[in-house]
Design a protein around this motif. Structure first.
Motif, PDB file in Angstrom:
ATOM      1  N   ALA A   1      -4.571   7.136 -12.170  1.00  0.00           N
ATOM      2  CA  ALA A   1      -5.958   6.811 -12.493  1.00  0.00           C
ATOM      3  C   ALA A   1      -6.062   5.513 -13.287  1.00  0.00           C
ATOM      4  O   ALA A   1      -6.959   4.699 -13.055  1.00  0.00           O
ATOM      5  N   ALA A   2      -5.120   5.293 -14.198  1.00  0.00           N
ATOM      6  CA  ALA A   2      -5.171   4.089 -15.025  1.00  0.00           C
ATOM      7  C   ALA A   2      -4.955   2.831 -14.190  1.00  0.00           C
ATOM      8  O   ALA A   2      -5.567   1.784 -14.458  1.00  0.00           O
ATOM      9  N   SER A   3      -4.104   2.906 -13.165  1.00  0.00           N
ATOM     10  CA  SER A   3      -3.833   1.734 -12.333  1.00  0.00           C
ATOM     11  C   SER A   3      -4.930   1.470 -11.320  1.00  0.00           C
ATOM     12  O   SER A   3      -4.982   0.392 -10.728  1.00  0.00           O
ATOM     13  N   ALA A   4      -5.813   2.429 -11.117  1.00  0.00           N
ATOM     14  CA  ALA A   4      -6.892   2.251 -10.135  1.00  0.00           C
ATOM     15  C   ALA A   4      -8.243   2.052 -10.805  1.00  0.00           C
ATOM     16  O   ALA A   4      -9.033   1.192 -10.392  1.00  0.00           O
ATOM     17  N   THR A   5      -8.532   2.824 -11.852  1.00  0.00           N
ATOM     18  CA  THR A   5      -9.835   2.747 -12.537  1.00  0.00           C
ATOM     19  C   THR A   5      -9.606   2.658 -14.044  1.00  0.00           C
ATOM     20  O   THR A   5      -9.846   3.621 -14.784  1.00  0.00           O
ATOM     21  N   PRO A   6      -9.137   1.520 -14.545  1.00  0.00           N
ATOM     22  CA  PRO A   6      -8.771   1.410 -15.966  1.00  0.00           C
ATOM     23  C   PRO A   6      -9.924   1.618 -16.932  1.00  0.00           C
ATOM     24  O   PRO A   6      -9.725   2.171 -18.016  1.00  0.00           O
TER      25      PRO A   6
ATOM     26  N   ARG B   1     -13.588  -2.062 -13.860  1.00  0.00           N
ATOM     27  CA  ARG B   1     -13.950  -0.707 -13.413  1.00  0.00           C
ATOM     28  C   ARG B   1     -12.964  -0.186 -12.368  1.00  0.00           C
ATOM     29  O   ARG B   1     -12.670   0.997 -12.314  1.00  0.00           O
ATOM     30  N   ALA B   2     -12.474  -1.090 -11.518  1.00  0.00           N
ATOM     31  CA  ALA B   2     -11.518  -0.697 -10.476  1.00  0.00           C
ATOM     32  C   ALA B   2     -10.603  -1.876 -10.189  1.00  0.00           C
ATOM     33  O   ALA B   2     -10.991  -3.036 -10.332  1.00  0.00           O
ATOM     34  N   LEU B   3      -9.389  -1.575  -9.779  1.00  0.00           N
ATOM     35  CA  LEU B   3      -8.411  -2.597  -9.433  1.00  0.00           C
ATOM     36  C   LEU B   3      -8.143  -2.563  -7.933  1.00  0.00           C
ATOM     37  O   LEU B   3      -7.914  -1.491  -7.361  1.00  0.00           O
ATOM     38  N   ALA B   4      -8.172  -3.761  -7.311  1.00  0.00           N
ATOM     39  CA  ALA B   4      -7.835  -3.859  -5.896  1.00  0.00           C
ATOM     40  C   ALA B   4      -6.349  -3.608  -5.702  1.00  0.00           C
ATOM     41  O   ALA B   4      -5.575  -3.502  -6.657  1.00  0.00           O
TER      42      ALA B   4
ATOM     43  N   GLU C   1      -3.821  -5.471  -4.636  1.00  0.00           N
ATOM     44  CA  GLU C   1      -2.911  -6.455  -5.229  1.00  0.00           C
ATOM     45  C   GLU C   1      -2.875  -6.322  -6.750  1.00  0.00           C
ATOM     46  O   GLU C   1      -1.817  -6.481  -7.365  1.00  0.00           O
ATOM     47  N   ASP C   2      -4.023  -6.016  -7.356  1.00  0.00           N
ATOM     48  CA  ASP C   2      -4.052  -5.844  -8.815  1.00  0.00           C
ATOM     49  C   ASP C   2      -3.290  -4.592  -9.238  1.00  0.00           C
ATOM     50  O   ASP C   2      -2.682  -4.562 -10.314  1.00  0.00           O
ATOM     51  N   GLN C   3      -3.299  -3.585  -8.414  1.00  0.00           N
ATOM     52  CA  GLN C   3      -2.489  -2.404  -8.719  1.00  0.00           C
ATOM     53  C   GLN C   3      -1.000  -2.763  -8.698  1.00  0.00           C
ATOM     54  O   GLN C   3      -0.202  -2.232  -9.475  1.00  0.00           O
ATOM     55  N   GLY C   4      -0.630  -3.679  -7.773  1.00  0.00           N
ATOM     56  CA  GLY C   4       0.745  -4.163  -7.767  1.00  0.00           C
ATOM     57  C   GLY C   4       1.079  -4.919  -9.034  1.00  0.00           C
ATOM     58  O   GLY C   4       2.177  -4.780  -9.596  1.00  0.00           O
ATOM     59  N   ARG C   5       0.143  -5.739  -9.517  1.00  0.00           N
ATOM     60  CA  ARG C   5       0.347  -6.468 -10.776  1.00  0.00           C
ATOM     61  C   ARG C   5       0.453  -5.498 -11.953  1.00  0.00           C
ATOM     62  O   ARG C   5       1.244  -5.694 -12.883  1.00  0.00           O
ATOM     63  N   PHE C   6      -0.361  -4.441 -11.938  1.00  0.00           N
ATOM     64  CA  PHE C   6      -0.315  -3.412 -12.983  1.00  0.00           C
ATOM     65  C   PHE C   6       1.069  -2.780 -13.035  1.00  0.00           C
ATOM     66  O   PHE C   6       1.657  -2.620 -14.117  1.00  0.00           O
TER      67      PHE C   6
ATOM     68  N   SER D   1       0.826  -1.208   0.000  1.00  0.00           N
ATOM     69  CA  SER D   1       0.000   0.000   0.000  1.00  0.00           C
ATOM     70  C   SER D   1       0.861   1.260   0.000  1.00  0.00           C
ATOM     71  O   SER D   1       0.580   2.223  -0.723  1.00  0.00           O
ATOM     72  N   ALA D   2       1.943   1.246   0.813  1.00  0.00           N
ATOM     73  CA  ALA D   2       2.804   2.423   0.898  1.00  0.00           C
ATOM     74  C   ALA D   2       3.551   2.652  -0.411  1.00  0.00           C
ATOM     75  O   ALA D   2       3.704   3.801  -0.866  1.00  0.00           O
TER      76      ALA D   2
END
Length: 574
Positions: A493-498, A545-548, A550-555, A416-417
């Motif tokens: 924004a792309a990594s959170a709400t693609p 619509r949104a990435l959790a 862990e998915d943001q980490g994968r992004f 998260s950090a």
């Protein structure tokens, strides 16, 4: 530690001493000698075993046979009208010196020892104004001072101080007439420690030291017990753990390190001192790996050898060697135990090796094996190109080290950090991508994020990260003079709400690719267009619509892989 000469005897502690007062047999002050080391840029006090220091807060409490000049000589540094430091007295300097003299007069009454009688005579004759009258150095003011009888030597023929005389030790022995109780550490009936020792060297704690155990208010006491009686620990056990910890945490010790707000002390128990020393050296290097390539490779080889149990009869590589790690952090006037991890050298090596493997990524984020503390700096705010350690989230250091030492999943707070810092500053480097990879893979217990670029990975978040990297590269190729790319404007924004961002980015990318294909880099334009098509083939029509988290980490990992992996076509960084 005592047998190895690394710790003081019971009743003593290691303190910083700067000067010695040499007195005659009748108590005349002869010299005030400078004991400090002058090897560095500034004179440094020497470390010396002296009678155990007292705990001071706001009261007046003198030390035995040594102390600062306010107690020993009744003088302290004051500023004159020209702003120069001169010997003088503060509000309570006279009371401090009187307490020092009264304590020694009571303790040494009727003593049959030439050196101690000389000290009594000195205290009887000494007046604070003698300091300036005898031309004693101003540098000695407010420094710690010990006493020595002129011409006195020990059994080895070397000069000895008053506190080293054989008559002093019986005066320091704790009386067994105090109330005894069951010690929680040793399990034996013994006199209890009313106050526990101050532990120095913990980052962020008071420089004078802080206690692991203390009760400074009646609200924390119960059953009519006061202070240390509420957590009964014998004087001997309190002295032992306090002395050992202070030695482990000393500045010249190699058995401690700092990770975030946590100070870690570690040590090993082996059949021989040499084997224990090797284990501790390897632990220290594993926490802070060397920068030199040959040394880093040797460290990896040693850790692998121990992790795989290939000792070959060499006690230095024995995986059954016991190791201990203690994490401490400041908590008001006390110390908090962040973690306590006893285990085997083999388990330690296996968990460290796994930690390094988890952080392996291509292109590499580190030149050699990564240090645990380096992860925390990827979560810090950077000012002027330097990371501010005080902005690292509290408790994170202890949580990371606990995961490293036990092999448990790295904390989601670390992910998260790191994601938060990327969203704030837009900087995606190998270290941050490696952290995302390590946290996500440990949480999922399988290698969802590969070490290097995986074109066949069907995870939507990973593919979207790759897609964003290709879109950014197309924009850079078409408009090389841009001050801000889509990464600067849209990465967070792309990594959170693609689903909300990518349609716009792809629409603009068609224009960018058209410009590139018409220019001198037509081959690059066609390669980028092909990459876009291949990535799109692995995505659903409806983007998430949104990435959790862990998915943001994968992004982020997918973006890093695609952005910095060499192109098979032309060898350029894509």
């Amino acid at each position: 530690m005592l047998e190895a000469g690394e710790a003081p005897c019971p009743g003593f502690s290691t303190e910083k001493i700067s000067f010695e007062m040499v007195i005659s047999a009748v108590g005349h002050p002869l010299y005030l000698n400078d004991l400090r080391s002058h090897a560095g840029k500034r004179p440094a006090p020497v470390q010396m075993e002296v009678p155990q220091t007292v705990k001071r807060s706001s009261g007046i409490k003198p030390n035995l046979f040594w102390d600062k000049t306010a107690y020993v000589l009744g003088v302290t540094a004051v500023e004159d009208s020209d702003g120069q430091l001169t010997p003088g007295q503060g509000k309570r300097t006279a009371d401090e010196h009187a307490a020092f003299a009264a304590m020694h007069c009571e303790l040494l009454e009727g003593i049959d020892d030439d050196g101690l009688r000389a000290l009594l005579a000195f205290l009887d004759k000494w007046k604070p104004e003698f300091f300036a009258a005898r031309g004693f150095p101003v540098e000695a003011l407010d420094q710690n001072i010990v006493f020595r009888l002129d011409g006195d030597t020990g059994p080895n023929g070397a000069p000895r101080f008053l506190h080293q005389r054989s008559s002093v030790l019986p005066l320091l022995v704790i009386s067994d007439q105090r109330d005894s109780a069951l010690c929680l550490v040793t399990g034996k009936e013994a006199p209890l420690a009313r106050l526990h020792p101050s532990i120095k060297g913990v980052m962020g704690a008071q420089s004078s030291g802080a206690s692991l155990v203390s009760f400074n208010d009646q609200a924390y006491e119960s059953f009519g017990k006061s202070q240390g009686e509420n957590a009964p620990v014998s004087e001997q056990a309190a002295f032992a753990y306090g002395t050992a910890l202070n030695r482990l945490l000393a500045k010249d010790s190699t058995r401690n390190l700092r990770v975030g707000d946590t100070t870690i002390a570690f040590w090993a128990e082996a059949e021989t001192p040499e084997a224990a020393g090797f284990s501790e050296m390897l632990m220290s290097n594993a926490f802070s790996p060397p920068d030199e390539a040959a040394e880093a490779n040797m460290l990896r080889a040693h850790v692998r050898k121990i992790a795989e149990g290939r000792a070959g009869g060499d006690p230095k590589f024995d995986p059954s060697t016991r190791v201990y790690l203690l994490g401490l952090a400041p908590n008001a006037a006390r110390l908090s135990v962040r973690f306590w991890h006893p285990g085997s050298f083999g388990d330690f090596a296996r968990n460290v090796a796994r930690f390094w493997d988890d952080l392996t990524i291509e292109p590499a984020g580190w030149k050699g094996p990564p240090a645990a503390w380096s992860l925390l700096y990827e979560t810090a705010i950077h000012v002027g190109g330097k990371a501010r350690a005080d902005t690292i989230p509290p408790l994170l250091g202890g949580n990371v080290m606990r995961s490293v030492l036990t092999g448990q999943p790295l904390p989601r707070t670390l992910l998260s950090a790191v994601v938060g810092r990327i969203r704030a500053d837009g900087h995606v480097n190998g270290r941050r991508a490696a952290v995302c990879k390590a946290v996500v893979n440990r949480i999922s217990t399988k290698e969802e994020i590969p070490v290097s670029l995986d074109p066949d990975n069907t995870n939507p978040a990973y593919r979207l990260g790759r897609l964003f990297a290709v879109l950014e590269r197309a924009q850079e190729a078409a408009l090389p003079s841009l001050n801000a790319t889509i990464k600067d404007r849209y990465f967070a924004a792309a990594s959170a709400t693609p689903a909300r961002v990518f349609p716009l980015l792809v629409k603009n990318a068609n224009h960018h690719l058209s410009l590139v294909k018409k220019g001198e880099s037509g081959g690059l334009g066609r390669w980028l267009e092909k990459q876009l098509g291949l990535i799109w083939l692995g995505l659903e029509a409806d983007l998430p619509r949104a990435l959790a988290l862990e998915d943001q980490g994968r992004f982020i990992a997918g973006y890093y892989h695609q952005r910095w992996t060499k192109s098979e076509k032309n060898g350029e960084d894509q």
